[in-house]
Scaffold this active site. Structure first.
Site, PDB file in Angstrom:
ATOM      1  N   ASP A  17      22.761  48.447  77.850  1.00 46.33           N
ATOM      2  CA  ASP A  17      22.902  49.696  78.599  1.00 46.33           C
ATOM      3  C   ASP A  17      23.744  49.475  79.861  1.00 46.33           C
ATOM      4  O   ASP A  17      24.716  50.192  80.103  1.00 46.33           O
ATOM      5  CB  ASP A  17      21.513  50.234  78.992  1.00 46.33           C
ATOM      6  CG  ASP A  17      20.633  50.462  77.777  1.00 46.33           C
ATOM      7  OD1 ASP A  17      21.163  50.941  76.762  1.00 46.33           O
ATOM      8  OD2 ASP A  17      19.429  50.155  77.843  1.00 46.33           O
ATOM      9  N   GLU A 273      25.415  46.643  70.754  1.00 43.23           N
ATOM     10  CA  GLU A 273      26.701  47.313  70.530  1.00 43.23           C
ATOM     11  C   GLU A 273      27.846  46.697  71.320  1.00 43.23           C
ATOM     12  O   GLU A 273      28.951  46.548  70.806  1.00 43.23           O
ATOM     13  CB  GLU A 273      26.617  48.797  70.897  1.00 43.23           C
ATOM     14  CG  GLU A 273      25.992  49.651  69.837  1.00 43.23           C
ATOM     15  CD  GLU A 273      24.490  49.783  70.022  1.00 43.23           C
ATOM     16  OE1 GLU A 273      24.031  49.776  71.180  1.00 43.23           O
ATOM     17  OE2 GLU A 273      23.774  49.866  69.013  1.00 43.23           O
TER      18      GLU A 273
HETATM   19  O1  TRH Z   1      21.819  42.958  75.257  1.00 45.38           O
HETATM   20  P1  TRH Z   1      21.933  43.714  74.009  1.00 45.38           P
HETATM   21  O2  TRH Z   1      20.994  43.342  72.958  1.00 45.38           O
HETATM   22  O3  TRH Z   1      21.813  45.258  74.299  1.00 45.38           O
HETATM   23  C1  TRH Z   1      21.015  46.120  73.502  1.00 45.38           C
HETATM   24  C2  TRH Z   1      21.880  47.090  72.736  1.00 45.38           C
HETATM   25  O4  TRH Z   1      22.978  47.565  73.414  1.00 45.38           O
HETATM   26  C3  TRH Z   1      21.038  48.263  72.259  1.00 45.38           C
HETATM   27  O5  TRH Z   1      21.827  49.265  71.729  1.00 45.38           O
HETATM   28  C4  TRH Z   1      20.239  48.824  73.403  1.00 45.38           C
HETATM   29  O6  TRH Z   1      19.527  49.902  73.019  1.00 45.38           O
HETATM   30  C5  TRH Z   1      19.325  47.746  73.880  1.00 45.38           C
HETATM   31  O7  TRH Z   1      20.124  46.700  74.418  1.00 45.38           O
HETATM   32  C6  TRH Z   1      18.358  48.239  74.942  1.00 45.38           C
HETATM   33  O8  TRH Z   1      23.407  43.542  73.389  1.00 45.38           O
HETATM   34  P2  TRH Z   1      24.845  44.075  73.836  1.00 45.38           P
HETATM   35  O9  TRH Z   1      24.935  45.550  73.631  1.00 45.38           O
HETATM   36  O10 TRH Z   1      25.819  43.257  73.148  1.00 45.38           O
HETATM   37  O11 TRH Z   1      24.925  43.802  75.392  1.00 45.38           O
HETATM   38  C7  TRH Z   1      25.031  42.506  75.914  1.00 45.38           C
HETATM   39  C8  TRH Z   1      25.850  42.543  77.185  1.00 45.38           C
HETATM   40  O12 TRH Z   1      25.724  41.296  77.849  1.00 45.38           O
HETATM   41  C9  TRH Z   1      27.328  42.752  76.931  1.00 45.38           C
HETATM   42  O13 TRH Z   1      27.857  43.619  77.921  1.00 45.38           O
HETATM   43  C10 TRH Z   1      27.924  41.376  77.098  1.00 45.38           C
HETATM   44  C11 TRH Z   1      27.013  40.801  78.156  1.00 45.38           C
HETATM   45  N1  TRH Z   1      26.951  39.335  78.220  1.00 45.38           N
HETATM   46  C12 TRH Z   1      27.379  38.712  79.365  1.00 45.38           C
HETATM   47  O14 TRH Z   1      27.858  39.387  80.299  1.00 45.38           O
HETATM   48  N2  TRH Z   1      27.286  37.346  79.459  1.00 45.38           N
HETATM   49  C13 TRH Z   1      26.798  36.582  78.444  1.00 45.38           C
HETATM   50  O15 TRH Z   1      26.741  35.346  78.582  1.00 45.38           O
HETATM   51  C14 TRH Z   1      26.380  37.243  77.244  1.00 45.38           C
HETATM   52  C15 TRH Z   1      25.860  36.431  76.093  1.00 45.38           C
HETATM   53  C16 TRH Z   1      26.468  38.617  77.171  1.00 45.38           C
END
Ligand code: TRH
Length: 381
Positions: A17, A273
């Site tokens: 989010d 996502e």
């Molecule tokens: O963290 P997520 O599992 O987020 C989820 C989904 O978006 C889902 O739809 C939502 O409803 C739920 O949360 C509550 O996965 P996502 O979407 O890939 O987000 C991860 C974020 O973290 C992305 O912006 C990339 C960031 N990230 C970093 O900044 N540094 C890192 O080292 C890693 C591994 C990720």
């Protein structure tokens, strides 16, 4: 046209989010010259993906975005001209009342979750009048096709990725004390939720014929990994080897550094996502673990994206991608994970070529920030 935007983000769990809201806020400021205030209820989660954030500050500026801690009771604030609630987070009642008192009222947008399902383009942009107040909310759906709200991407994303990949990423690996990959070695990143298929995949890698270096940002999958390695815990910097598999735990980095990890690896396991989209823009093969939802609603999301993603792949390679994605998501009828991995490996060349061409196809959907600004400007006139 330069407008004032208020973006509201309620962090439910994980980082998706705030990840999407922050990417959007940055792009609106940096590329669209909009004036953005971002209200976030959980600054600690925010600081994980952007360490420059002070988790204790009520107000701060980062990357030109005015960041406010969203607290209850909500402080008095004059509403912006465009109000975005991320993922249906309910706006504070006092703020809603202040919106209704504006003339004209703000353009009110509910930014929805990304999905490749076909109904998305039918629902994109639909209005929903408020039951009591003289306000209309619009549903804005990001998506993979031209009739949707598009995908998060910066205009220079492809150029930055290409420059990095042409540079061979040698200095990138050095920061993790890793030499550049050997010719027969795979570099794989693993960002995942807890996953029943993980032990089987690790077994396949450890017993396989190629060397696999698996880079795992700290997070939810670590306890399961530690269990498979038979160690009490794993922390960033830890390296463990089993057979042909070397596992290295990475610290959680900021969003831009995570992009570089995706660009540098031969294969990326991603979740939710935002990382899924970034892995597609990375022009490298990916395996997506959809965020688990009630009644397996995420299975339809997975199949919808798979349908688009493999449409132009030769049938055997398409089947290999489908098999690995489906077993990784625990879907009925999927092959055993070891078999799925073998099939995927056998078609690696075709899958890799496809991944490199895929961003060109993705671009047809348009960029989320551009689409949002167009949408808002039409209604601000
Ligand atoms: O963290 P997520 O599992 O987020 C989820 C989904 O978006 C889902 O739809 C939502 O409803 C739920 O949360 C509550 O996965 P996502 O979407 O890939 O987000 C991860 C974020 O973290 C992305 O912006 C990339 C960031 N990230 C970093 O900044 N540094 C890192 O080292 C890693 C591994 C990720």
């Amino acid at each position: 046209m330069r407008a004032r935007w208020d973006i509201f983000c309620n962090v439910i769990d994980n980082y998706g989010d705030i990840g999407v809201a922050w990417r959007l806020a940055r792009t609106l400021v940096c590329e669209q010259r909009q004036c953005v205030r971002l209200w976030v209820d959980d600054l600690r989660a925010f600081a994980r993906i952007w360490p420059a954030i002070d988790a204790h500050a009520e107000a701060q500026i980062a990357e030109g975005v005015d960041i406010r801690h969203w607290t209850e009771p909500f402080p008095d604030a004059v509403p912006a001209e465009v109000v975005v609630e991320a993922f249906g987070c309910a706006l504070p009642e006092t703020y809603l009342a202040a919106m209704a008192g504006q003339s004209p009222p703000p353009v009110w947008i509910n930014l929805e979750y990304l999905s490749a399902e076909v109904w998305v383009s039918e629902h994109h942009g639909l209005p929903s009048p408020h039951p009591r107040l003289p306000l209309t909310k619009h549903f804005f759906f990001p998506g993979y096709t031209a009739g949707t709200g598009g995908l998060a991407a910066e205009s220079d994303l492809g150029a930055r990725r290409d420059a990095f990949q042409q540079d061979n990423a040698a200095s990138f690996w050095a920061q993790w004390q890793l030499a550049p990959p050997q010719p027969d070695e795979w570099r794989v990143s693993l960002f995942a939720y807890e996953n029943f298929a993980l032990p089987g995949l690790l077994d396949a890698w450890a017993g396989g014929s190629e060397a696999v270096t698996c880079l795992v940002p700290e997070g939810r999958v670590i306890p399961q990994l530690a269990c498979w390695l038979d160690v009490p815990a794993l922390t960033p910097g830890d390296v463990r080897e089993r057979g042909r598999l070397r596992v290295r735990v990475l610290p959680f980095t900021d969003q831009d550094a995570y992009d570089r990890l995706l660009w540098a690896c031969d294969l990326n396991f991603v979740r939710g996502e935002d990382s899924c989209v970034r892995a597609q823009w990375a022009a490298r093969p990916l395996v997506w673990q959809a965020y688990p939802q009630a009644e397996q609603a995420h299975h339809a999301k997975l199949d919808a994206l798979l349908g688009l993603y493999v449409a132009r792949l030769e049938p055997a390679a398409a089947q290999a991608v489908t098999g690995l994605w489906r077993v990784w998501n625990g879907m009925p009828g999927a092959p055993a994970v070891g078999d799925a991995w073998d099939a995927w490996r056998a078609h690696r060349q075709a899958i890799d070529t496809h991944a490199r061409a895929w961003p060109q196809q993705l671009a047809a959907a348009g960029r989320l920030a551009d689409r949002l600004v167009e949408f808002a400007e039409k209604r601000l006139k």
